[in-house]
Scaffold this active site. Structure first.
Site, mmCIF file in Angstrom:
data_model
loop_
_atom_site.group_PDB
_atom_site.id
_atom_site.type_symbol
_atom_site.label_atom_id
_atom_site.label_comp_id
_atom_site.label_asym_id
_atom_site.label_seq_id
_atom_site.Cartn_x
_atom_site.Cartn_y
_atom_site.Cartn_z
ATOM 1 N N CYS A 2 0.869 -1.188 0.000
ATOM 2 C CA CYS A 2 0.000 0.000 0.000
ATOM 3 C C CYS A 2 0.898 1.228 0.000
ATOM 4 O O CYS A 2 2.107 1.138 0.130
ATOM 5 C CB CYS A 2 -0.857 0.029 1.254
ATOM 6 S SG CYS A 2 -1.796 -1.468 1.502
ATOM 7 N N ARG A 27 1.330 1.800 -5.977
ATOM 8 C CA ARG A 27 1.527 0.793 -4.917
ATOM 9 C C ARG A 27 0.230 0.083 -4.554
ATOM 10 O O ARG A 27 0.238 -0.892 -3.799
ATOM 11 C CB ARG A 27 2.118 1.453 -3.665
ATOM 12 C CG ARG A 27 3.446 2.149 -3.864
ATOM 13 C CD ARG A 27 3.901 2.844 -2.577
ATOM 14 N NE ARG A 27 4.126 1.864 -1.537
ATOM 15 C CZ ARG A 27 5.281 1.217 -1.362
ATOM 16 N NH1 ARG A 27 6.282 1.452 -2.182
ATOM 17 N NH2 ARG A 27 5.432 0.337 -0.411
ATOM 18 N N TRP A 73 -3.664 -1.622 -1.178
ATOM 19 C CA TRP A 73 -3.591 -2.869 -1.927
ATOM 20 C C TRP A 73 -4.082 -3.923 -0.939
ATOM 21 O O TRP A 73 -3.372 -4.283 0.002
ATOM 22 C CB TRP A 73 -2.165 -3.157 -2.376
ATOM 23 C CG TRP A 73 -2.031 -4.463 -3.082
ATOM 24 C CD1 TRP A 73 -1.637 -5.670 -2.554
ATOM 25 C CD2 TRP A 73 -2.342 -4.742 -4.450
ATOM 26 N NE1 TRP A 73 -1.676 -6.653 -3.492
ATOM 27 C CE2 TRP A 73 -2.108 -6.124 -4.666
ATOM 28 C CE3 TRP A 73 -2.789 -3.981 -5.511
ATOM 29 C CZ2 TRP A 73 -2.313 -6.734 -5.901
ATOM 30 C CZ3 TRP A 73 -2.980 -4.590 -6.739
ATOM 31 C CH2 TRP A 73 -2.756 -5.938 -6.931
ATOM 32 N N ASN A 99 0.942 0.062 5.980
ATOM 33 C CA ASN A 99 1.357 -0.738 4.832
ATOM 34 C C ASN A 99 2.080 -1.949 5.385
ATOM 35 O O ASN A 99 3.073 -1.820 6.088
ATOM 36 C CB ASN A 99 2.298 0.059 3.920
ATOM 37 C CG ASN A 99 2.922 -0.825 2.842
ATOM 38 O OD1 ASN A 99 2.317 -1.807 2.427
ATOM 39 N ND2 ASN A 99 4.137 -0.511 2.424
ATOM 40 N N GLY A 100 1.558 -3.144 5.131
ATOM 41 C CA GLY A 100 2.206 -4.369 5.623
ATOM 42 C C GLY A 100 1.158 -5.404 5.998
ATOM 43 O O GLY A 100 -0.012 -5.273 5.648
ATOM 44 N N GLU A 484 7.214 -20.140 -20.713
ATOM 45 C CA GLU A 484 7.118 -18.802 -20.097
ATOM 46 C C GLU A 484 8.220 -17.891 -20.632
ATOM 47 O O GLU A 484 7.980 -16.720 -20.929
ATOM 48 C CB GLU A 484 7.176 -18.921 -18.577
ATOM 49 C CG GLU A 484 7.174 -17.614 -17.808
ATOM 50 C CD GLU A 484 5.973 -16.712 -18.087
ATOM 51 O OE1 GLU A 484 4.987 -17.177 -18.698
ATOM 52 O OE2 GLU A 484 6.059 -15.516 -17.728
ATOM 53 N N LYS A 488 7.561 -14.339 -22.560
ATOM 54 C CA LYS A 488 8.166 -13.072 -22.127
ATOM 55 C C LYS A 488 8.855 -12.400 -23.306
ATOM 56 O O LYS A 488 8.694 -11.218 -23.573
ATOM 57 C CB LYS A 488 9.167 -13.317 -20.997
ATOM 58 C CG LYS A 488 8.558 -13.646 -19.664
ATOM 59 C CD LYS A 488 7.853 -12.505 -19.000
ATOM 60 C CE LYS A 488 6.414 -12.323 -19.126
ATOM 61 N NZ LYS A 488 5.402 -13.267 -18.886
ATOM 62 N N GLU A 491 6.335 -11.218 -26.119
ATOM 63 C CA GLU A 491 5.326 -10.177 -25.832
ATOM 64 C C GLU A 491 5.948 -8.810 -25.569
ATOM 65 O O GLU A 491 5.266 -7.812 -25.659
ATOM 66 C CB GLU A 491 4.422 -10.575 -24.679
ATOM 67 C CG GLU A 491 5.044 -10.627 -23.314
ATOM 68 C CD GLU A 491 3.989 -10.902 -22.237
ATOM 69 O OE1 GLU A 491 2.838 -10.491 -22.377
ATOM 70 O OE2 GLU A 491 4.355 -11.549 -21.245
ATOM 71 N N HIS A 507 10.814 -33.831 -33.677
ATOM 72 C CA HIS A 507 9.506 -34.056 -34.316
ATOM 73 C C HIS A 507 9.080 -32.849 -35.133
ATOM 74 O O HIS A 507 7.901 -32.542 -35.248
ATOM 75 C CB HIS A 507 8.462 -34.394 -33.242
ATOM 76 C CG HIS A 507 8.817 -35.602 -32.454
ATOM 77 N ND1 HIS A 507 8.654 -36.881 -32.920
ATOM 78 C CD2 HIS A 507 9.405 -35.725 -31.244
ATOM 79 C CE1 HIS A 507 9.087 -37.750 -32.026
ATOM 80 N NE2 HIS A 507 9.546 -37.077 -30.984
ATOM 81 N N LYS A 606 -2.982 -5.210 -19.526
ATOM 82 C CA LYS A 606 -2.584 -5.926 -18.298
ATOM 83 C C LYS A 606 -3.641 -6.957 -17.920
ATOM 84 O O LYS A 606 -3.328 -7.995 -17.389
ATOM 85 C CB LYS A 606 -2.392 -4.934 -17.149
ATOM 86 C CG LYS A 606 -1.874 -5.567 -15.867
ATOM 87 C CD LYS A 606 -0.540 -6.278 -16.073
ATOM 88 C CE LYS A 606 -0.098 -7.083 -14.889
ATOM 89 N NZ LYS A 606 1.037 -7.965 -15.175
HETATM 90 C C1 AGP Z 1 1.681 -12.492 -19.279
HETATM 91 O O1 AGP Z 1 2.934 -11.814 -19.295
HETATM 92 C C2 AGP Z 1 0.617 -11.736 -20.050
HETATM 93 N N1 AGP Z 1 0.493 -10.433 -19.591
HETATM 94 C C3 AGP Z 1 -0.676 -12.533 -20.169
HETATM 95 O O2 AGP Z 1 -0.377 -13.754 -20.794
HETATM 96 C C4 AGP Z 1 -1.410 -12.846 -18.853
HETATM 97 O O3 AGP Z 1 -0.685 -13.812 -18.119
HETATM 98 C C5 AGP Z 1 -2.786 -13.420 -19.202
HETATM 99 O O4 AGP Z 1 -3.518 -12.425 -19.885
HETATM 100 C C6 AGP Z 1 -3.571 -13.876 -17.970
HETATM 101 O O5 AGP Z 1 -3.811 -12.770 -17.143
HETATM 102 P P1 AGP Z 1 -4.342 -13.053 -15.643
HETATM 103 O O6 AGP Z 1 -3.260 -13.823 -14.955
HETATM 104 O O7 AGP Z 1 -4.557 -11.699 -15.054
HETATM 105 O O8 AGP Z 1 -5.601 -13.843 -15.743
#
Ligand code: AGP
Length: 611
Positions: A2, A27, A73, A99-100, A484, A488, A491, A507, A606
């Site tokens: 927070c 935050r 938060w 905050n904590g 993963e 990264k 994207e 394959h 996001k």
């Molecule tokens: C991951 O880096 C991306 N931003 C995206 O794949 C994300 O993980 C996906 O949209 C799922 O989001 P969520 O975890 O908020 O459900």
């Protein structure tokens, strides 16, 4: 995490506090509130962002030259007006922002209720201000002493600020485990979770140390420890630019969040693992022991990075708890009329808790009688309200669109869940559980070590920044890490990257290998090490460039790979928590060198709240 702020001086406090809260909103932004001292205590607070509070309080006359503010938060208690800070003492004379996390708040609350205290919110913070009030009355001591005595009873992390209607010029702050900065002005003091709300007024700051309390009375400032030892405060000059402060000195939120992972993984485990006793406590699902014991199948639904975390969960739950696990893309699961029974447990993983496809999958599984658990980062978001129970990751706000600390938080929760279910079902020996929990407790320190690959990843990024494609390979728990790492890179740098099980190379994908194709291989020491070495040789035979993630001290892979990134040795179960770190850094530096917008990559959001 927070944001807290405070002011005492000759200016009107309200505008300083509101402006400062906006600087701290990164935050946490679940709710916001302000307490002003002016002929009594006046508290204005509401769920939602600071701008919402500003609108809600419009027209009120805000006097008072002392005040505190908070942008939340949520950790204990969903985002709501009632749970918003500041919280006040029973007599309304004291107000606190915090905050904590106070781990022993439930015990303290029980004792206070027994002594006649009543509570309005579900928060741990309200318990603390009632404890302080109780001590002040019972021990007949002044507020500063009551705060000090109360903090000797608190277990957990805090940065707090307290105002006192009886002493309008008084502001008391303290910290342990959460940051707190004091700005020293001319006849005025500022406090903040970081210096961003302070810097425009003064560059003279004191970074309060852990277990220190600062008592401000008008122009007088006294700093002491919880052990009551007077300290000489060290005033330093702030050199940092405001814009950097919100990122705690990092150039981007993503880099800050990568480097927060030792702390965020530690916070995720806080109060949940007891290695010596070989015990795990997951309060969020503790009422579902029978369901977990009788479960015939666990289905994990998620999207993107969260889906990769789910794959790690599959390996670990099947390995330790011996329960069949299926991992489904939520978007596919929801449309294919899946076969679900009451004996199924569905685990929905989501950082934002708002992903439309994941929510739809939950609704479908619920209709068909399954028990639904959530693993989310945003407290009180939609998914935790849809599920029967769940476990929060406590990673704090993740601002960068590319998920990093949320992923390791999700993997940590899934690791705890796998061991928790194994303990319930008696599929893990107690000494093995003690050994794993003892190792798990050290993981934050090992993540810290993985962060030292930053320089090496920057160098490698320079080598691959102009490639058009990249392949990531891994076996076992290294396979979800490969997926993963590929996500990264693609994207945020827009390089086409794919993750594969290493054995899949022959394959098809091996047709892609040439000198233009970097291949990232998770080649840490484990049961499939020798096989991964063969895969590396296959790549080298076709002039592919190999970037290997290896266990520190490895000499074998070092002979054949073009670049190696070393991570500390750890149990295979914890590999994803470590091997992912250099891949996050590699993606970050590559994107930077390509001039990409690291925190807000093109075409992405996001939280994908649309289908
Ligand atoms: C991951 O880096 C991306 N931003 C995206 O794949 C994300 O993980 C996906 O949209 C799922 O989001 P969520 O975890 O908020 O459900």
């Amino acid at each position: 995490m927070c944001g807290i702020i405070g002011y005492v001086g000759y200016r009107d406090a309200w505008p300083i506090i509101i402006k400062g809260l906006k600087r701290l909103e990164y935050r946490g932004y679940d709710s916001a509130g302000v307490a002003l001292v002016d002929q009594g205590m006046h508290i204005y607070k509401s769920a939602g962002k600071v701008s919402h509070l500003e609108q809600a309080a419009e027209g009120s006359d805000f006097n008072g030259h002392t005040g505190i503010g908070h942008t939340r938060w949520a950790t204990h208690g969903v985002p709501s007006d009632r749970n918003a800070h500041p919280h006040s003492s029973g007599d309304g004379q004291l107000a606190i922002v915090h905050n904590g996390i106070i781990e022993n708040y439930a015990t303290l609350k029980e004792e206070l209720v027994g002594r006649g205290h009543t509570f309005i919110s579900e928060t741990d913070t309200e318990v603390l201000i009632h404890l302080i009030e109780d001590i002040q009355q019972e021990e007949r001591v002044n507020l500063a002493e009551a705060v000090r005595l109360a903090l000797t009873q608190v277990v957990g992390a805090y940065a707090i600020a307290i105002t006192n209607a009886a002493h309008p010029k008084q502001l008391i702050v303290a910290r342990k485990g959460s940051p707190l900065v004091i700005g020293v002005g001319e006849n005025e003091y500022f406090i903040g979770s970081d210096a961003s709300p302070i810097i425009e007024y003064t560059r003279n700051v004191i970074y309060l140390k852990d277990r220190e309390i600062a008592i401000i009375n008008g122009n007088e400032l006294v700093v002491k420890t919880i052990e009551n030892e007077i300290q000489t405060p060290y005033i330093q000059q702030l050199e940092m630019r405001l814009e950097l402060l919100e990122k705690a000195g990092y150039d981007h939120f993503m880099l800050k969040e990568i480097h927060e992972q030792p702390r965020s993984v530690k916070d995720c485990m806080r109060g949940r693992i007891y290695p010596l006793e070989g015990n795990i406590q997951l309060g969020g699902i503790k009422d579902y022991g029978d369901k977990l014991r009788q479960a015939e199948r666990i289905i994990i639904v998620a999207c993107g990075t969260s889906w990769h975390a789910g794959l790690v969960g599959e390996y670990l739950i099947e390995e330790f708890a011996r329960v069949p696990v299926e991992v489904e893309y939520a978007s596919e699961f929801r449309y294919r009329n899946p076969i679900i029974s009451e004996k199924d447990i569905v685990i929905a993983i989501s950082q934002s808790g708002e992903t439309a496809d994941t929510m739809a999958a939950i609704r479908l599984a619920k209709e068909k009688g399954a028990t639904i658990f959530g693993i989310c980062n945003v407290v009180g978001s939609s998914i935790p309200r849809l599920t029967h129970a769940g476990v929060y990751t406590h990673a704090g706000p993740e601002i960068g669109v590319a998920s990093t600390k949320a992923f390791t938080g999700q993997v940590t929760v899934l690791t705890l869940m796998a061991l928790y279910i194994a303990q319930l079902r008696g599929t893990i020996a107690q000494n093995k559980l003690v050994q794993l929990l003892t190792e798990l407790e050290e993981i934050p320190a090992l993540i810290e070590q993985c962060l030292t690959t930053d320089e090496a990843t920057r160098y490698i990024a320079n080598e691959i920044k102009d490639v058009r494609n990249c392949i990531f390979l891994g076996r076992g728990t290294g396979f979800p890490v490969a997926l993963e790492g590929a996500l990264k890179l693609k994207e945020i740098s827009y390089i086409h990257a794919e993750g594969y099980p290493a054995a899949e190379m022959k394959h098809g994908p091996i047709a892609l290998i040439d000198e233009e194709m970097p291949v990232v291989v998770i080649a840490t020491k484990n049961a499939s090490y020798e096989k991964v070495i063969s895969n590396i040789q296959e790549v080298k035979a076709r002039k592919g460039k190999v970037i290997a993630i290896v266990t520190a001290g490895d000499t074998e892979v070092r002979k054949m790979a073009d670049f190696v990134l070393e991570i500390p040795a750890a149990d295979d179960a914890f590999l994803p928590l470590l091997a992912t770190i250099p891949l996050q850094l590699l993606a970050y530096h590559t994107a930077l060198l390509r001039g990409c917008n690291v925190d807000q990559p093109r075409n992405l959001a996001k939280s994908v709240t649309v289908e």
